[in-house]
Structure formats: structure tokens, C-alpha cells
Motif scaffolding. Structure first.
Motif, mmCIF file in Angstrom:
data_model
loop_
_atom_site.group_PDB
_atom_site.id
_atom_site.type_symbol
_atom_site.label_atom_id
_atom_site.label_comp_id
_atom_site.label_asym_id
_atom_site.label_seq_id
_atom_site.Cartn_x
_atom_site.Cartn_y
_atom_site.Cartn_z
ATOM 1 N N TRP A 27 31.014 36.266 39.162
ATOM 2 C CA TRP A 27 32.181 36.761 39.904
ATOM 3 C C TRP A 27 33.393 36.851 38.980
ATOM 4 O O TRP A 27 34.110 37.862 38.987
ATOM 5 C CB TRP A 27 32.446 35.821 41.081
ATOM 6 N N LEU A 28 33.613 35.817 38.160
ATOM 7 C CA LEU A 28 34.722 35.850 37.209
ATOM 8 C C LEU A 28 34.554 36.987 36.200
ATOM 9 O O LEU A 28 35.528 37.640 35.824
ATOM 10 C CB LEU A 28 34.844 34.514 36.474
ATOM 11 N N GLN A 29 33.330 37.221 35.762
ATOM 12 C CA GLN A 29 33.085 38.310 34.816
ATOM 13 C C GLN A 29 33.417 39.658 35.452
ATOM 14 O O GLN A 29 34.009 40.521 34.806
ATOM 15 C CB GLN A 29 31.634 38.278 34.327
ATOM 16 N N GLU A 30 33.049 39.833 36.713
ATOM 17 C CA GLU A 30 33.392 41.073 37.423
ATOM 18 C C GLU A 30 34.915 41.239 37.506
ATOM 19 O O GLU A 30 35.439 42.338 37.290
ATOM 20 C CB GLU A 30 32.796 41.070 38.828
ATOM 21 N N LEU A 31 35.622 40.161 37.832
ATOM 22 C CA LEU A 31 37.084 40.222 37.868
ATOM 23 C C LEU A 31 37.644 40.556 36.497
ATOM 24 O O LEU A 31 38.595 41.344 36.376
ATOM 25 C CB LEU A 31 37.662 38.881 38.336
ATOM 26 N N ASN A 32 37.072 39.966 35.467
ATOM 27 C CA ASN A 32 37.535 40.224 34.110
ATOM 28 C C ASN A 32 37.328 41.688 33.734
ATOM 29 O O ASN A 32 38.219 42.322 33.162
ATOM 30 C CB ASN A 32 36.818 39.296 33.130
ATOM 31 N N GLU A 33 36.173 42.230 34.046
ATOM 32 C CA GLU A 33 35.893 43.634 33.741
ATOM 33 C C GLU A 33 36.835 44.570 34.494
ATOM 34 O O GLU A 33 37.177 45.642 33.992
ATOM 35 C CB GLU A 33 34.434 43.958 34.054
ATOM 36 N N ALA A 34 37.263 44.159 35.696
ATOM 37 C CA ALA A 34 38.206 44.950 36.493
ATOM 38 C C ALA A 34 39.659 44.663 36.095
ATOM 39 O O ALA A 34 40.587 45.171 36.724
ATOM 40 C CB ALA A 34 38.002 44.657 37.977
ATOM 41 N N LYS A 35 39.837 43.842 35.041
ATOM 42 C CA LYS A 35 41.158 43.451 34.559
ATOM 43 C C LYS A 35 41.989 42.777 35.656
ATOM 44 O O LYS A 35 43.188 42.993 35.777
ATOM 45 C CB LYS A 35 41.886 44.642 33.953
ATOM 46 N N VAL A 55 42.423 29.555 38.770
ATOM 47 C CA VAL A 55 42.107 30.942 38.447
ATOM 48 C C VAL A 55 43.399 31.723 38.619
ATOM 49 O O VAL A 55 44.006 31.691 39.696
ATOM 50 C CB VAL A 55 41.000 31.513 39.367
ATOM 51 N N VAL A 56 43.839 32.400 37.579
ATOM 52 C CA VAL A 56 45.043 33.223 37.670
ATOM 53 C C VAL A 56 44.606 34.681 37.684
ATOM 54 O O VAL A 56 43.920 35.142 36.770
ATOM 55 C CB VAL A 56 46.026 32.924 36.519
ATOM 56 N N VAL A 57 44.978 35.370 38.777
ATOM 57 C CA VAL A 57 44.531 36.742 38.994
ATOM 58 C C VAL A 57 45.714 37.699 39.092
ATOM 59 O O VAL A 57 46.826 37.303 39.457
ATOM 60 C CB VAL A 57 43.668 36.862 40.276
ATOM 61 N N GLU A 58 45.436 38.937 38.794
ATOM 62 C CA GLU A 58 46.388 40.030 38.969
ATOM 63 C C GLU A 58 46.101 40.653 40.331
ATOM 64 O O GLU A 58 44.958 41.011 40.626
ATOM 65 C CB GLU A 58 46.204 41.061 37.860
#
Length: 97
Positions: A27-35, A55-58
């Protein structure tokens, strides 16, 4: 805008964390790929064992950040005792855009 997802594990739930970790990392990798993720990692207790997550998200707004938090496999597995979503401003050592 950045949001900090401050997650506290339920007491005695380490096995849930260990069992769910592969799907959480995916899930984190998917978020990372989506920036969508700035950084992430576990909080540790005095013995060095994980007891929560940061977890810090945009996200466009708090509602979107809350929706992101709700999709965390750890949340779905019932790992967290609490999840706090807070707007956050990265001031020092922010990577270049």
C-alpha cells in the motif's frame, strides 16, 4: 498539502502488525508511486518493537487524507487503537521539489 497520519497500535497487537506488514508495505509503495507519500515508518517502544506508525501524505484536504488512512491495510486489520490526521508543514530539511 501534507498531512501526518499518527497511528497508535492496540496493546498486544504486534502479531497483527507482523501478519499485515507485506500488504501495508505494498500500500505504501502504491502511494509512493502516486507521489502521495512523503515518508513513513513505525514508532518504536523502549525495546525497539513497533507500536504505531507515522505516515506523512500529500492530499488536497483532510477528508482525502482520512480516506487514505482508512485504506491502510493495518487499519483494515484492526491494528490501530487510534488514528489522528493532522495538517503538517515541512519546514527543515525538506527535499527539493
Amino acid at each position: 498539502m501534507l498531512f501526518a497520519l499518527i497511528c497508535k497500535d492496540r496493546p498486544g497487537a504486534l502479531q497483527i502488525r507482523l501478519d499485515t506488514r507485506p500488504s501495508h508495505l505494498a500500500w505504501l509503495q502504491e502511494l509512493n508511486e502516486a507521489k502521495k507519500v512523503a515518508f513513513a515508518g513505525p514508532f518504536l517502544d523502549d525495546d525497539g518493537k513497533p507500536e504505531g506508525s507515522l505516515v506523512v501524505v500529500e492530499a488536497d484536504d483532510k477528508a482525502e487524507a482520512e480516506a487514505i488512512a482508512a485504506r491502510d491495510p493495518y487499519a483494515g486489520a484492526g491494528l490501530f487503537e487510534s488514528v489522528e490526521v493532522r495538517a503538517w508543514n515541512w519546514v527543515v530539511n525538506k527535499p527539493a521539489a
